[in-house]
Motif scaffolding. Structure first.
Motif, PDB file in Angstrom:
ATOM      1  N   ASN A 118      -6.658  -5.956   6.635  1.00 57.42           N
ATOM      2  CA  ASN A 118      -6.105  -4.783   5.955  1.00 57.42           C
ATOM      3  C   ASN A 118      -6.079  -4.980   4.437  1.00 57.42           C
ATOM      4  O   ASN A 118      -6.382  -4.049   3.676  1.00 57.42           O
ATOM      5  CB  ASN A 118      -4.703  -4.473   6.472  1.00 57.42           C
ATOM      6  CG  ASN A 118      -4.674  -4.178   7.963  1.00 57.42           C
ATOM      7  OD1 ASN A 118      -5.664  -3.662   8.519  1.00 57.42           O
ATOM      8  ND2 ASN A 118      -3.560  -4.483   8.612  1.00 57.42           N
ATOM      9  N   ARG A 159       5.966   5.343   0.663  1.00 59.75           N
ATOM     10  CA  ARG A 159       6.449   4.391   1.682  1.00 59.75           C
ATOM     11  C   ARG A 159       7.420   3.375   1.066  1.00 59.75           C
ATOM     12  O   ARG A 159       7.391   2.173   1.351  1.00 59.75           O
ATOM     13  CB  ARG A 159       5.288   3.625   2.314  1.00 59.75           C
ATOM     14  CG  ARG A 159       4.205   4.531   2.901  1.00 59.75           C
ATOM     15  CD  ARG A 159       3.012   3.711   3.347  1.00 59.75           C
ATOM     16  NE  ARG A 159       1.918   4.576   3.810  1.00 59.75           N
ATOM     17  CZ  ARG A 159       0.705   4.112   4.148  1.00 59.75           C
ATOM     18  NH1 ARG A 159       0.425   2.815   4.056  1.00 59.75           N
ATOM     19  NH2 ARG A 159      -0.229   4.955   4.553  1.00 59.75           N
ATOM     20  N   SER A 196      -4.468   4.649   3.460  1.00 59.54           N
ATOM     21  CA  SER A 196      -3.784   3.695   2.566  1.00 59.54           C
ATOM     22  C   SER A 196      -4.680   3.301   1.402  1.00 59.54           C
ATOM     23  O   SER A 196      -5.904   3.150   1.551  1.00 59.54           O
ATOM     24  CB  SER A 196      -3.378   2.438   3.328  1.00 59.54           C
ATOM     25  OG  SER A 196      -2.515   2.750   4.391  1.00 59.54           O
ATOM     26  N   GLY A 247       0.537   5.714   0.820  1.00 58.94           N
ATOM     27  CA  GLY A 247      -0.243   6.648   1.625  1.00 58.94           C
ATOM     28  C   GLY A 247      -0.872   7.757   0.803  1.00 58.94           C
ATOM     29  O   GLY A 247      -0.258   8.261  -0.150  1.00 58.94           O
ATOM     30  N   MET A 249       0.830  -1.211   0.000  1.00 59.41           N
ATOM     31  CA  MET A 249       0.000   0.000   0.000  1.00 59.41           C
ATOM     32  C   MET A 249       0.865   1.263   0.000  1.00 59.41           C
ATOM     33  O   MET A 249       2.022   1.224   0.438  1.00 59.41           O
ATOM     34  CB  MET A 249      -0.905  -0.005   1.226  1.00 59.41           C
ATOM     35  CG  MET A 249      -1.730  -1.289   1.345  1.00 59.41           C
ATOM     36  SD  MET A 249      -2.420  -1.476   2.982  1.00 59.41           S
ATOM     37  CE  MET A 249      -2.832  -3.224   3.001  1.00 59.41           C
ATOM     38  N   SER A 278       7.259  -0.445   1.511  1.00 62.15           N
ATOM     39  CA  SER A 278       6.446  -1.071   0.467  1.00 62.15           C
ATOM     40  C   SER A 278       7.242  -1.453  -0.773  1.00 62.15           C
ATOM     41  O   SER A 278       6.859  -2.369  -1.507  1.00 62.15           O
ATOM     42  CB  SER A 278       5.319  -0.117   0.063  1.00 62.15           C
ATOM     43  OG  SER A 278       5.859   1.046  -0.558  1.00 62.15           O
TER      44      SER A 278
END
Length: 407
Positions: free
Chosen positions: A321, A281, A251, A243, A241, A285
């Motif tokens: 998530n 990120r 996310s 941001g 994900m 990520s």
């Protein structure tokens, strides 16, 4: 004229007696000279041979019979050995019987040479010709030595064949007992139990498959080589994900990866952002602008993922998530979340263990050491699931049965 005495002039009666005696002597001598051959059989029948000629003929017959018997036995042994190597050669008899000719002229069994040498029969002659005794001793000793050599050779051959067969049998048993890696790759058994039940070789394979063997790479632990690469009953999914929002706290999905039960990747796509990305990120990520700018449309990815997950067991770490950013739902009874599995939490003594911690403690491998990879994270979650698959599925089944009973 003086009278003649009777001694001086024997009478006709005295002369006749003398003539008869002479004729009788001639007849007796003729019979003795003419009939030794006829009386030989009767003498032989009456007792043992006494003349050298009788001994010579008897021993010649014995030697011929011995020679024939020895030749026939040697031919039989050589034929058997040449025909097959697996059959054991016949052992030579310890007491080989020597045939003899009895007084009637028939062949009969006689005592072995040892017994004949130790004690002689009462009717046997006390003195034998020197040449005949030497010939007999040579023949008997030669037969004995041949028997001993044959016994020694046969014994050594039998011993060597026995050792070879024993080693071959042990090697076959050892080869049969050694397990193959595909047989225990996803076997949900502790390596210690495998070692106690099967042996150290199987336990070694199990530890290596579980990542306990430091000689293997992370990929070798998480992915089974030469395995099925299509969809399986259980699949593992992980999402990366980025941001969005003023501070990048919210996310959105940037990458989706799905692997099958053997760790083979069956789906991996980058997703175009639906909002402006404020925090890529990248350190965590691994996502960069060029990755998602040319990615697949979100709706397309959502539909394809939903089709893959439909009716299958979904494995992952913190699955809530991942499903949240995809705007998807999945039946609770078909979800296997490694973060929420109670036995895992008890082992690592953590209420919400990370995937990195579980892999370190349970698989003895290091993941997420730098930028995360959604494929590797999905493989790690699947490997943890297969490690406890048997017990995990049993717990799910028991819970389902208990619910049905209550209702």
């Amino acid at each position: 004229m003086a009278k003649e005495s009777p001694t001086e002039a024997p009478g006709p009666s005295a002369k006749g007696r003398r003539r008869r005696r002479r004729k009788k002597g001639r007849r007796g001598g003729g019979e003795e000279a003419a009939g030794p051959a006829q009386k030989g059989a009767a003498t032989a029948a009456a007792g043992p041979p006494r003349s050298p000629r009788e001994f010579s003929s008897n021993w010649k017959a014995l030697q011929e019979l011995l020679k024939q018997k020895t030749d026939s036995s040697n031919k039989a042994v050589s034929t058997r050995q040449a025909a097959t190597k697996k059959k054991h050669p016949l052992k030579a008899k310890n007491n080989q019987e020597i045939p003899a000719i009895n007084e009637n002229g028939n062949v009969v069994k006689a005592k072995p040479p040892n017994e004949r040498d130790s004690g002689s029969a009462p009717n046997s002659p006390s003195v034998k010709p020197k040449s005949e005794r030497a010939a007999l001793g040579k023949n008997v000793n030669g037969t004995k030595s041949n028997e001993k050599v044959c016994k020694e050779k046969n014994g050594n051959i039998l011993k060597e064949k026995g050792d070879i067969k024993h080693k071959r049998r042990k090697a076959e048993e050892h080869a049969e007992q050694q397990p193959k890696e595909p047989e225990i790759w996803f076997d949900d058994v502790d390596p210690k139990d495998i070692e106690a039940a099967i042996g150290p070789e199987a336990a070694k394979i199990a530890r290596r498959n579980l990542g306990l063997d430091t000689g293997q790479s992370v990929e070798q632990v998480l992915v089974k080589e030469k395995a099925f690469e299509g969809l399986t009953r259980a699949v593992a999914m992980d999402c990366e994900m980025v941001g969005v929002g003023p501070k990048g706290e919210d996310s959105i999905v940037a990458r989706v990866s799905i692997v099958n039960q053997f760790g083979k990747c069956i789906y991996d796509k980058y997703v175009k952002p639906t909002e402006e990305v404020t925090d890529y990120r990248t350190a965590v990520s691994g996502i960069r602008p060029e990755n998602i700018n040319k990615g697949e449309d979100f709706k397309t990815v959502q539909k394809e993922v939903a089709e893959i997950l439909n009716g299958r067991i979904l494995v992952g770490h913190a699955l809530r998530n991942d499903l949240k950013v995809l705007f998807l739902d999945h039946p609770q009874k078909k979800m296997r979340d490694t973060q929420r599995y109670k036995p895992f939490r008890q082992r690592v003594k953590n209420a919400r263990p990370s995937l990195k911690l579980l892999c370190e403690r349970l698989l003895n491998i290091q993941v997420q050491t730098s930028e995360h990879c959604s494929i590797q994270d999905a493989q790690a979650a699947m490997r943890l699931y297969t490690l406890e698959k048997k017990n995990w599925e049993a717990d799910v089944k028991n819970k389902s049965n208990n619910k049905n009973r209550k209702t």
